[in-house]
Design a protein around this motif. Structure first.
Motif, PDB file in Angstrom:
ATOM      1  N   GLN A 246       0.821  -1.208   0.000  1.00 26.96           N
ATOM      2  CA  GLN A 246       0.000   0.000   0.000  1.00 26.96           C
ATOM      3  C   GLN A 246       0.861   1.266   0.000  1.00 26.96           C
ATOM      4  N   GLN A 247       1.934   1.244   0.802  1.00 27.53           N
ATOM      5  CA  GLN A 247       2.795   2.425   0.852  1.00 27.53           C
ATOM      6  C   GLN A 247       3.464   2.682  -0.495  1.00 27.53           C
ATOM      7  N   THR A 248       3.846   1.614  -1.173  1.00 23.58           N
ATOM      8  CA  THR A 248       4.467   1.782  -2.492  1.00 23.58           C
ATOM      9  C   THR A 248       3.474   2.388  -3.477  1.00 23.58           C
ATOM     10  N   ILE A 249       2.222   1.938  -3.424  1.00 24.79           N
ATOM     11  CA  ILE A 249       1.184   2.490  -4.308  1.00 24.79           C
ATOM     12  C   ILE A 249       0.940   3.963  -3.991  1.00 24.79           C
ATOM     13  N   LEU A 250       0.842   4.271  -2.710  1.00 20.14           N
ATOM     14  CA  LEU A 250       0.540   5.654  -2.316  1.00 20.14           C
ATOM     15  C   LEU A 250       1.691   6.599  -2.649  1.00 20.14           C
ATOM     16  N   ARG A 251       2.924   6.126  -2.500  1.00 18.26           N
ATOM     17  CA  ARG A 251       4.058   6.973  -2.886  1.00 18.26           C
ATOM     18  C   ARG A 251       4.024   7.247  -4.386  1.00 18.26           C
ATOM     19  N   ALA A 252       3.612   6.237  -5.155  1.00 16.29           N
ATOM     20  CA  ALA A 252       3.509   6.423  -6.600  1.00 16.29           C
ATOM     21  C   ALA A 252       2.416   7.439  -6.934  1.00 16.29           C
ATOM     22  N   VAL A 253       1.324   7.419  -6.164  1.00 16.31           N
ATOM     23  CA  VAL A 253       0.250   8.397  -6.379  1.00 16.31           C
ATOM     24  C   VAL A 253       0.763   9.805  -6.119  1.00 16.31           C
ATOM     25  N   VAL A 254       1.481   9.959  -5.018  1.00 14.30           N
ATOM     26  CA  VAL A 254       2.040  11.275  -4.691  1.00 14.30           C
ATOM     27  C   VAL A 254       3.020  11.708  -5.769  1.00 14.30           C
ATOM     28  N   GLY A 255       3.730  10.743  -6.353  1.00 12.08           N
ATOM     29  CA  GLY A 255       4.681  11.047  -7.411  1.00 12.08           C
ATOM     30  C   GLY A 255       4.039  11.333  -8.753  1.00 12.08           C
ATOM     31  N   GLY A 256       2.706  11.210  -8.837  1.00 14.12           N
ATOM     32  CA  GLY A 256       1.996  11.542 -10.066  1.00 14.12           C
ATOM     33  C   GLY A 256       1.873  10.407 -11.061  1.00 14.12           C
ATOM     34  N   GLU A 257       2.151   9.188 -10.670  1.00 15.02           N
ATOM     35  CA  GLU A 257       2.034   8.060 -11.599  1.00 15.02           C
ATOM     36  C   GLU A 257       0.573   7.675 -11.799  1.00 15.02           C
ATOM     37  N   ILE A 262       1.532   2.238 -12.322  1.00 17.32           N
ATOM     38  CA  ILE A 262       1.747   1.592 -11.014  1.00 17.32           C
ATOM     39  C   ILE A 262       1.521   0.094 -11.127  1.00 17.32           C
ATOM     40  N   ALA A 263       0.423  -0.278 -11.795  1.00 19.62           N
ATOM     41  CA  ALA A 263       0.093  -1.698 -11.934  1.00 19.62           C
ATOM     42  C   ALA A 263       1.192  -2.450 -12.663  1.00 19.62           C
ATOM     43  N   ARG A 264       1.703  -1.872 -13.735  1.00 12.70           N
ATOM     44  CA  ARG A 264       2.750  -2.537 -14.511  1.00 12.70           C
ATOM     45  C   ARG A 264       4.028  -2.689 -13.689  1.00 12.70           C
ATOM     46  N   ARG A 265       4.335  -1.684 -12.901  1.00 11.37           N
ATOM     47  CA  ARG A 265       5.570  -1.712 -12.116  1.00 11.37           C
ATOM     48  C   ARG A 265       5.487  -2.691 -10.953  1.00 11.37           C
ATOM     49  N   LEU A 266       4.286  -2.850 -10.374  1.00  9.44           N
ATOM     50  CA  LEU A 266       4.128  -3.708  -9.203  1.00  9.44           C
ATOM     51  C   LEU A 266       3.632  -5.105  -9.544  1.00  9.44           C
ATOM     52  N   GLY A 267       3.422  -5.380 -10.825  1.00  6.06           N
ATOM     53  CA  GLY A 267       3.007  -6.723 -11.220  1.00  6.06           C
ATOM     54  C   GLY A 267       1.609  -7.081 -10.770  1.00  6.06           C
ATOM     55  N   MET A 268       0.687  -6.128 -10.820  1.00 10.76           N
ATOM     56  CA  MET A 268      -0.695  -6.389 -10.407  1.00 10.76           C
ATOM     57  C   MET A 268      -1.636  -5.740 -11.421  1.00 10.76           C
ATOM     58  N   SER A 269      -2.927  -6.007 -11.265  1.00  9.27           N
ATOM     59  CA  SER A 269      -3.888  -5.469 -12.217  1.00  9.27           C
ATOM     60  C   SER A 269      -4.190  -4.003 -11.909  1.00  9.27           C
ATOM     61  N   ARG A 270      -4.610  -3.282 -12.947  1.00 10.98           N
ATOM     62  CA  ARG A 270      -4.975  -1.875 -12.780  1.00 10.98           C
ATOM     63  C   ARG A 270      -6.160  -1.750 -11.829  1.00 10.98           C
ATOM     64  N   ARG A 271      -7.076  -2.715 -11.898  1.00  9.72           N
ATOM     65  CA  ARG A 271      -8.256  -2.682 -11.019  1.00  9.72           C
ATOM     66  C   ARG A 271      -7.852  -2.793  -9.554  1.00  9.72           C
ATOM     67  N   SER A 272      -6.845  -3.647  -9.254  1.00  7.93           N
ATOM     68  CA  SER A 272      -6.385  -3.800  -7.875  1.00  7.93           C
ATOM     69  C   SER A 272      -5.746  -2.520  -7.365  1.00  7.93           C
ATOM     70  N   VAL A 273      -4.982  -1.856  -8.221  1.00  9.21           N
ATOM     71  CA  VAL A 273      -4.376  -0.585  -7.829  1.00  9.21           C
ATOM     72  C   VAL A 273      -5.462   0.441  -7.529  1.00  9.21           C
TER      73      VAL A 273
END
Length: 306
Positions: A246-257, A262-273
């Motif tokens: 979750q922290q990795t996703i939220l940092r990416a949000v703050v970074g404007g991704e 985010i999904a591609r970088r973390l190996g998960m679906s866009r829906r999960s993100v």
């Protein structure tokens, strides 16, 4: 044998009645008193007389063989030096069969440690089956195996089944939220990295010591910052894994991704993100992505877990 028996009984036989084999085997010799006759010799004496020249010949051949072997060993050293100097340190591998053959050879020759990093979440079952047999053979030879996955692999049953088999055989597996690149290191002699982001884009076989050493140090950094995966099979994600993800996703949000990036970088679906972001937005009362970034900065949610 009949002539030899007669010679033994009568003490001698006419010279012209002796067959050539008795002469060749030294079982008879000319009678010194009457050259027209031949007298028998004991088999023991005949053995020595027949074998001695052969043994001398064999000894000479052994000396020749040793000399040739010593000479060729000097050329072998020259050959090895030139082969190593001429061998390319970077080899492009294109095609599944070519990559599979190269990996089989490298892992099959691995004697100390096999290090792998596998981003992108769960792996295809065909790839897992292929890797399982190869990796179990390596573990059976006493090779230490360490693998790093992304946290999203915890929900992929085929990959977790593979992890269970590997850890039961002595392998070590960890996971973390973000893993940038896929690579494999065999001892500190060979490494494999993808040629492109496409799964079918081929691989690069690296044997340059400095590059392999660089990847090895990079792996150790990833390993130290990863979370051990339980060795007793698939299990729900732990709070540590969930918080890290979750922290990795939220940092990416703050970074404007974007969600897709985010999904591609973390190996998960866009829906999960999107679902992770939605839950945090509800918790913080955010009405927009821009507002969410602002609220996250002061929420403390991005602080490292204590």
């Amino acid at each position: 044998m009949a002539v030899y028996r007669t010679a033994l009984r009568e003490g001698r036989v006419p010279h012209d009645e002796v067959p050539p084999c008795l002469w060749r085997l030294h079982l008879v010799v000319e009678d010194s008193e009457d050259p027209e006759y031949a007298v028998p010799i004991t088999p023991a004496a005949a053995t020595f007389a027949t074998m001695a020249p052969l043994e001398d010949l064999l000894a000479e051949q052994r000396r020749t063989m040793d000399s040739v072997r010593a000479t060729l060993s000097a050329f072998e050293a020259v050959y090895a030096q030139e082969r190593d100097a001429a061998r390319p340190s970077l080899v492009r591998l294109v095609g599944r069969d070519v990559i599979h053959t190269a990996l089989e050879a490298a892992v099959g020759g691995c004697r100390h440690e096999l290090r792998t990093v596998q981003p992108g979440g769960g792996r295809p079952e065909s790839a897992l089956a292929e890797a399982l047999d190869r990796d179990l053979r390596a573990l059976g030879r006493g090779v230490r195996q360490r693998t790093v996955y992304q946290h999203t692999v915890h929900t992929h049953r085929p990959t977790m089944w593979y992890v269970e088999q590997i850890t039961a055989a002595g392998g070590e597996v960890r996971s973390r939220a973000e893993v940038l690149e896929r690579f494999i290191i065999c001892d500190q002699d060979h490494a494999f990295i993808p040629l492109s982001d496409e799964p079918s884009g081929g691989a690069l076989h690296i044997s340059e010591p400095s590059l392999v050493r660089f990847l090895t140090r990079y792996f150790e950094q990833i390993w130290e910052r990863s979370t051990p995966v339980p060795h007793n099979g698939p299990a729900p994600r732990s709070p540590i894994v969930t918080t890290d993800l979750q922290q990795t996703i939220l940092r990416a949000v703050v970074g404007g991704e974007t969600d897709s990036t985010i999904a591609r970088r973390l190996g998960m679906s866009r829906r999960s993100v999107a679902e992770h972001i939605r839950k945090v937005s509800v918790e913080l009362g955010s009405g927009s992505r821009a507002q969410l970034g602002y609220l996250l900065a002061g929420s403390g949610l991005l602080e490292p877990a204590g």
